[in-house]
Write a protein that holds these residues in place. Structure first.
Motif, PDB file in Angstrom:
ATOM      1  N   PHE A  11       0.872  -1.176   0.000  1.00 53.95           N
ATOM      2  CA  PHE A  11       0.000   0.000   0.000  1.00 53.95           C
ATOM      3  C   PHE A  11       0.901   1.214   0.000  1.00 53.95           C
ATOM      4  CE2 PHE A  11      -3.203   2.861   2.216  1.00 53.95           C
ATOM      5  CZ  PHE A  11      -4.041   2.961   1.113  1.00 53.95           C
ATOM      6  N   TRP A  12       0.466   2.271  -0.628  1.00 53.25           N
ATOM      7  CA  TRP A  12       1.373   3.374  -0.943  1.00 53.25           C
ATOM      8  C   TRP A  12       2.016   4.020   0.272  1.00 53.25           C
ATOM      9  CZ3 TRP A  12       0.563   8.465   0.642  1.00 53.25           C
ATOM     10  CH2 TRP A  12      -0.709   8.781   1.135  1.00 53.25           C
ATOM     11  N   ARG A  13       1.304   4.110   1.393  1.00 50.79           N
ATOM     12  CA  ARG A  13       1.801   4.966   2.461  1.00 50.79           C
ATOM     13  C   ARG A  13       2.393   4.239   3.656  1.00 50.79           C
ATOM     14  NH1 ARG A  13      -4.013   5.845   3.966  1.00 50.79           N
ATOM     15  NH2 ARG A  13      -4.323   4.564   5.821  1.00 50.79           N
ATOM     16  N   THR A  14       2.370   2.920   3.688  1.00 51.56           N
ATOM     17  CA  THR A  14       2.709   2.270   4.945  1.00 51.56           C
ATOM     18  C   THR A  14       4.210   2.220   5.198  1.00 51.56           C
ATOM     19  OG1 THR A  14       2.948  -0.023   4.231  1.00 51.56           O
ATOM     20  CG2 THR A  14       0.711   0.773   4.612  1.00 51.56           C
ATOM     21  N   SER A  15       4.546   2.360   6.464  1.00 48.70           N
ATOM     22  CA  SER A  15       5.934   2.328   6.897  1.00 48.70           C
ATOM     23  C   SER A  15       6.573   0.972   6.607  1.00 48.70           C
ATOM     24  CB  SER A  15       5.999   2.645   8.393  1.00 48.70           C
ATOM     25  OG  SER A  15       7.314   2.690   8.863  1.00 48.70           O
ATOM     26  N   ALA A  16       5.845  -0.091   6.864  1.00 43.75           N
ATOM     27  CA  ALA A  16       6.402  -1.433   6.674  1.00 43.75           C
ATOM     28  C   ALA A  16       6.671  -1.721   5.204  1.00 43.75           C
ATOM     29  CB  ALA A  16       5.458  -2.483   7.260  1.00 43.75           C
ATOM     30  N   ALA A  55      -3.970  -9.919   8.379  1.00 40.93           N
ATOM     31  CA  ALA A  55      -4.505  -8.791   7.596  1.00 40.93           C
ATOM     32  C   ALA A  55      -3.564  -7.593   7.618  1.00 40.93           C
ATOM     33  CB  ALA A  55      -5.893  -8.391   8.095  1.00 40.93           C
ATOM     34  N   ALA A  56      -2.271  -7.870   7.519  1.00 45.91           N
ATOM     35  CA  ALA A  56      -1.269  -6.809   7.530  1.00 45.91           C
ATOM     36  C   ALA A  56      -0.380  -6.927   6.307  1.00 45.91           C
ATOM     37  CB  ALA A  56      -0.422  -6.884   8.803  1.00 45.91           C
ATOM     38  N   ILE A  57       0.114  -5.794   5.856  1.00 51.82           N
ATOM     39  CA  ILE A  57       1.059  -5.800   4.756  1.00 51.82           C
ATOM     40  C   ILE A  57       2.389  -5.234   5.257  1.00 51.82           C
ATOM     41  CG2 ILE A  57      -0.706  -5.611   2.960  1.00 51.82           C
ATOM     42  CD1 ILE A  57      -0.002  -2.657   2.757  1.00 51.82           C
ATOM     43  N   PRO A  58       3.457  -5.513   4.535  1.00 52.03           N
ATOM     44  CA  PRO A  58       3.548  -6.151   3.227  1.00 52.03           C
ATOM     45  C   PRO A  58       3.585  -7.676   3.321  1.00 52.03           C
ATOM     46  CG  PRO A  58       5.719  -5.519   3.932  1.00 52.03           C
ATOM     47  CD  PRO A  58       4.782  -5.045   5.004  1.00 52.03           C
ATOM     48  N   ALA A  59       3.459  -8.288   2.160  1.00 52.94           N
ATOM     49  CA  ALA A  59       3.722  -9.716   2.012  1.00 52.94           C
ATOM     50  C   ALA A  59       4.524  -9.897   0.737  1.00 52.94           C
ATOM     51  CB  ALA A  59       2.417 -10.501   1.936  1.00 52.94           C
ATOM     52  N   LEU A  60       5.544 -10.720   0.808  1.00 54.43           N
ATOM     53  CA  LEU A  60       6.390 -11.023  -0.345  1.00 54.43           C
ATOM     54  C   LEU A  60       6.143 -12.474  -0.725  1.00 54.43           C
ATOM     55  CD1 LEU A  60       8.630  -9.626  -2.108  1.00 54.43           C
ATOM     56  CD2 LEU A  60      10.298 -10.808  -0.656  1.00 54.43           C
ATOM     57  N   MET A  72      10.416  -6.962   8.853  1.00 54.88           N
ATOM     58  CA  MET A  72      11.773  -7.238   9.325  1.00 54.88           C
ATOM     59  C   MET A  72      12.235  -8.637   8.917  1.00 54.88           C
ATOM     60  SD  MET A  72      12.394  -4.342  10.384  1.00 54.88           S
ATOM     61  CE  MET A  72      14.081  -4.665  10.905  1.00 54.88           C
ATOM     62  N   ALA A  73      11.319  -9.594   8.926  1.00 51.04           N
ATOM     63  CA  ALA A  73      11.671 -10.932   8.448  1.00 51.04           C
ATOM     64  C   ALA A  73      11.988 -10.893   6.958  1.00 51.04           C
ATOM     65  CB  ALA A  73      10.534 -11.905   8.729  1.00 51.04           C
ATOM     66  N   ALA A 174      14.073   5.879   8.358  1.00 48.15           N
ATOM     67  CA  ALA A 174      13.459   6.627   7.264  1.00 48.15           C
ATOM     68  C   ALA A 174      11.998   6.239   7.071  1.00 48.15           C
ATOM     69  CB  ALA A 174      14.247   6.402   5.981  1.00 48.15           C
ATOM     70  N   SER A 175      11.669   4.972   7.352  1.00 50.01           N
ATOM     71  CA  SER A 175      10.278   4.531   7.183  1.00 50.01           C
ATOM     72  C   SER A 175       9.348   5.201   8.183  1.00 50.01           C
ATOM     73  CB  SER A 175      10.180   3.002   7.316  1.00 50.01           C
ATOM     74  OG  SER A 175      10.261   2.572   8.669  1.00 50.01           O
TER      75      SER A 175
END
Length: 219
Positions: A11-16, A55-60, A72-73, A174-175
């Protein structure tokens, strides 16, 4: 080095998500982004819950492997997948220091201001917009003040959080600043933080990850 194809749910704005974008750019690893609109609640839809039940992003995601979640993982995974350029220093103590500073930001500060926390506080705890903003300012400010104290006083600090090259701690720092700017949360009394973030923002990988440059960002 060749890599399997990666899909990044973002999502465009998230720190993660910012953290993972910077690491991918630093290491020159491509990923196809799929937008999960947090404002529309898409993270709670059946399709995405199969990727991340929290229900959290990001996911790779890569073929033939379970989805990787938790920013972090994912950073640690990318570091092991492609060690250069490094996100962690070579020495044992230095790696622990970088992980510690990163944890202060990504584990102690950021989780207090995520959308699911806001959803609970405004939906179940009686928070109005002013109370939520005060909450943000309290916990962003507390986290940055603690990081500033460490960075300003410890010998390991250089141009960046640890030494003269950017790494995992700088990505996390920075995030936090990036999402504070999105929500117009001011910073004050953190000259070392400000200096290091300015150094990061001179670098292409950090510039390309800025929220306002992403698909879905308001114009």
């Amino acid at each position: 080095m060749s890599h399997p194809p990666f899909d990044l749910y973002a999502f465009w704005r998230t720190s993660a998500t910012f953290r993972v974008r910077v690491a991918l750019h630093m290491k020159g690893i491509a990923a196809t982004e799929h937008q999960v609109n947090l404002d529309a609640g898409e993270q709670r839809g059946e399709a995405f819950l199969k990727i991340n039940p929290l229900a959290a992003i990001p996911a790779l995601v890569t073929p033939d492997q379970p989805p990787l979640t938790q920013s972090m993982a994912i950073l640690e995974f990318l570091e092991e997948l492609q060690p250069t350029p490094p996100l962690l220093p070579a020495d044992l103590y230095g790696r622990a220091r970088v992980r510690s500073i990163a944890g202060m930001l990504a584990s102690d500060t950021h989780p207090l201001v995520t959308p699911r926390v806001r959803r609970y506080l405004t939906g179940s705890a009686g928070f109005d917009d002013a109370a939520w903003r005060a909450w943000q300012m309290q916990w962003f400010g507390t986290g940055l003040a603690a990081v500033e104290q460490r960075l300003a006083s410890e010998a390991g600090t250089g141009r960046f959080c640890h030494g003269e090259v950017p790494g995992m701690a700088d990505i996390c720092l920075a995030s936090i600043i990036a999402v504070m700017r999105v929500f117009k949360i001011p910073t004050s009394g953190t000259p070392t933080v400000d200096r290091i973030v300015a150094a990061c923002e001179e670098l292409d990988a950090f510039q390309r990850a800025q929220p306002q440059r992403q698909v879905g960002a308001p114009t």
